[in-house]
Design a protein around this motif. Sequence first.
Motif, short mmCIF file in Angstrom:
data_model
loop_
_atom_site.label_atom_id
_atom_site.label_comp_id
_atom_site.label_asym_id
_atom_site.label_seq_id
_atom_site.Cartn_x
_atom_site.Cartn_y
_atom_site.Cartn_z
N GLY A 84 0.85 -1.19 0.00
CA GLY A 84 0.00 0.00 0.00
C GLY A 84 0.88 1.23 0.00
N SER A 85 0.31 2.38 -0.36
CA SER A 85 1.15 3.58 -0.42
C SER A 85 1.45 4.15 0.96
N LYS A 86 0.61 3.86 1.96
CA LYS A 86 0.84 4.41 3.29
C LYS A 86 2.21 4.02 3.86
N PRO A 87 2.57 2.72 3.83
CA PRO A 87 3.91 2.37 4.33
C PRO A 87 5.04 3.04 3.55
N GLY A 122 -4.16 17.61 4.28
CA GLY A 122 -3.60 16.50 3.51
C GLY A 122 -3.42 15.25 4.32
N TYR A 123 -2.75 14.31 3.71
CA TYR A 123 -2.52 12.99 4.30
C TYR A 123 -1.21 13.08 5.09
N PRO A 124 -1.25 12.97 6.40
CA PRO A 124 -0.11 13.44 7.21
C PRO A 124 1.04 12.46 7.43
N LEU A 129 3.86 15.89 -2.33
CA LEU A 129 2.67 16.37 -3.03
C LEU A 129 1.67 15.23 -3.11
N ASN A 130 0.43 15.57 -3.40
CA ASN A 130 -0.60 14.55 -3.55
C ASN A 130 -1.66 15.06 -4.53
N TYR A 131 -1.56 14.56 -5.75
CA TYR A 131 -2.57 14.91 -6.78
C TYR A 131 -2.95 13.67 -7.55
N GLN A 190 5.56 12.37 -4.97
CA GLN A 190 4.19 12.67 -5.41
C GLN A 190 3.32 11.44 -5.12
N ASP A 191 2.35 11.65 -4.24
CA ASP A 191 1.43 10.58 -3.82
C ASP A 191 0.26 10.55 -4.81
N ALA A 192 0.25 9.49 -5.63
CA ALA A 192 -0.75 9.39 -6.70
C ALA A 192 -1.85 8.38 -6.35
N ALA A 193 -2.11 8.21 -5.05
CA ALA A 193 -3.06 7.16 -4.62
C ALA A 193 -4.41 7.25 -5.33
N HIS A 194 -4.84 8.47 -5.66
CA HIS A 194 -6.18 8.64 -6.24
C HIS A 194 -6.16 8.82 -7.76
N THR A 195 -5.02 8.57 -8.40
CA THR A 195 -4.86 9.02 -9.79
C THR A 195 -5.88 8.45 -10.78
N HIS A 230 2.13 4.91 -6.17
CA HIS A 230 0.82 4.50 -6.69
C HIS A 230 0.20 3.43 -5.80
N SER A 231 -1.12 3.27 -5.96
CA SER A 231 -1.84 2.35 -5.09
C SER A 231 -2.91 1.60 -5.86
N LEU A 232 -3.14 0.37 -5.47
CA LEU A 232 -4.25 -0.41 -6.04
C LEU A 232 -5.53 -0.14 -5.27
N SER A 233 -5.44 0.60 -4.17
CA SER A 233 -6.57 0.74 -3.24
C SER A 233 -7.79 1.41 -3.87
N LYS A 234 -7.62 2.64 -4.30
CA LYS A 234 -8.79 3.49 -4.63
C LYS A 234 -9.35 3.18 -6.02
N GLY A 235 -8.46 3.13 -7.00
CA GLY A 235 -8.92 2.99 -8.37
C GLY A 235 -9.35 1.59 -8.74
N TRP A 284 -6.53 -4.95 0.33
CA TRP A 284 -5.58 -5.95 -0.16
C TRP A 284 -4.14 -5.53 0.12
N ARG A 285 -3.93 -4.23 0.25
CA ARG A 285 -2.65 -3.63 0.60
C ARG A 285 -1.57 -3.85 -0.47
N LEU A 286 -1.68 -3.11 -1.51
CA LEU A 286 -0.64 -3.18 -2.55
C LEU A 286 -0.51 -1.84 -3.28
C1 PLP Z 1 -3.89 10.82 -0.15
C2 PLP Z 1 -3.71 9.42 0.27
N1 PLP Z 1 -2.52 8.84 0.11
C3 PLP Z 1 -2.31 7.57 0.48
C4 PLP Z 1 -3.31 6.83 1.07
C5 PLP Z 1 -2.99 5.42 1.50
O1 PLP Z 1 -3.50 4.52 0.60
P1 PLP Z 1 -3.07 3.00 0.57
O2 PLP Z 1 -2.09 2.79 1.70
O3 PLP Z 1 -4.31 2.23 0.74
O4 PLP Z 1 -2.41 2.79 -0.75
C6 PLP Z 1 -4.57 7.39 1.27
C7 PLP Z 1 -5.63 6.62 1.92
O5 PLP Z 1 -6.63 7.11 2.36
C8 PLP Z 1 -4.77 8.72 0.85
O6 PLP Z 1 -5.95 9.32 1.00
#
Ligand code: PLP
Length: 410
Positions: free
Chosen positions: A114-117, A139-141, A185-187, A217-222, A247-252, A258-260
């Motif tokens: 996941g992108s959080k770690p 933002g995501y802290p 950044l996060n876009y 650049q955090d592209a979790a929502h791209t 990048h993340s498989l979470s949102k899109g 699943w955490r990837l």
């Molecule tokens: C902006 C942003 N970045 C990263 C994450 C973490 O996502 P994940 O760890 O599921 O990839 C989130 C989750 O809410 C988020 O909102």
Amino acid sequence: MSDPYFQSLFAERIGGANYGKGTEIYKFEKIKRAKRQALADHPDRLLLDFGIGENDGMAAENVRRSMAEEINQPENRGYADNGIAAFKEAAARFMQRVFGVTLDPVAEVNHCIGSKPALAMIPACFVNPGDVTLMTVPGYPVAGTHTRYYGGEVHRLPLLREHGYLPDLDGIPADVKRRAKLLVLNYPNSPTGAVATRDFYARVVDFATRHQVVVVQDAAHTVLTYEGAPLSFLAVPGAKDVGIEIHSLSKGFDMIGWRLGWFCGHPRIVQALADVKDNSDSGQFIAIQKAAITALDDPTIPGRTRDKYRRRLEKLVALLRRCGFTCAMPGGTYFLYCPAPTGTADGRTFENAEAASQYLIHEHSIVTVPWDDAGPHLRFSVTYEAADEPAEDALMATAEERLRAIRPVF
Ligand SMILES: Cc1ncc(COP(=O)(O)O)c(C=O)c1O
């Protein structure tokens, strides 16, 4: 109850000897408690939950089928360490197909749980005591929290509507710029829903080069981009020389639990983050990585997720406008961020967004997330549970009825 012998042993970074004794309640915990209270006080009133930041849908059927097959393969059973080559290759194919970005899957891509770690680990690669991480707010802290753990400082860059929710890089004080090592950044941006432009990213590359800062650049929502085509930071000339994108498989892909994810960009930064990761975890289950390959290679999945959340956001924007809110369709994410009401027509006043949000939950069972970092705002998420479109419309109609009755003032 007396303190355990180890009370004085807690590290300063989590509060030292005072750890666990504070009375301050974290924002999301406050919302959870208020939700529980609203459900207890009004068991017959439907809770309208616009607070959840998690996909409501399950991963696509073909992805789940792939997982079911892979879970039975003996070769998938062991430690994945820094990931399998096939997943990196799929991530590279995705970056090429969606953004036109060419990456070497061996040296320029690595998986993460996941992108959080990954955001939590990047400060370990760069931050020494006294160094600065530049972070946008709201933002995501996570990267900021870990920067502080390493003795670094966070410099907050407010995201304001008048600047398109892009940070003012020119306004950063010279001393801060000198000590800055990371620019996070996060876009598409959470929570504002803003998307970055090529021009902005070009300015970021220039800023990073001039001030010798690494860009993350955090592209979790791209995948959830509604305004134009999804844009990768790495698609801008020079970006790969100054940073990475996560990048993340979470949102899109509806794979939030699943955490990837993966990080990609400059090979030396990818290597450093992979080294820290290798000393922190042993990789994501290979069956999950293989199922994710099915997801990444299926272009219909992002389209479906995007269409669903776009439709829900369009309905919500129209509804909130009819109720007096100032808002517009966001460029991306499944969030709608708008100025919080300052009170109600019957004379109630709210001192900030948190007060407005608490009132909406307690009195009307409407859950939102307040943000007061850059002016009082409420975040509405469209990840509420609704089985189909008629259910969605019914939920919207109930929300409108309640919000109209409140008569919010701004
Ligand atoms: C902006 C942003 N970045 C990263 C994450 C973490 O996502 P994940 O760890 O599921 O990839 C989130 C989750 O809410 C988020 O909102």
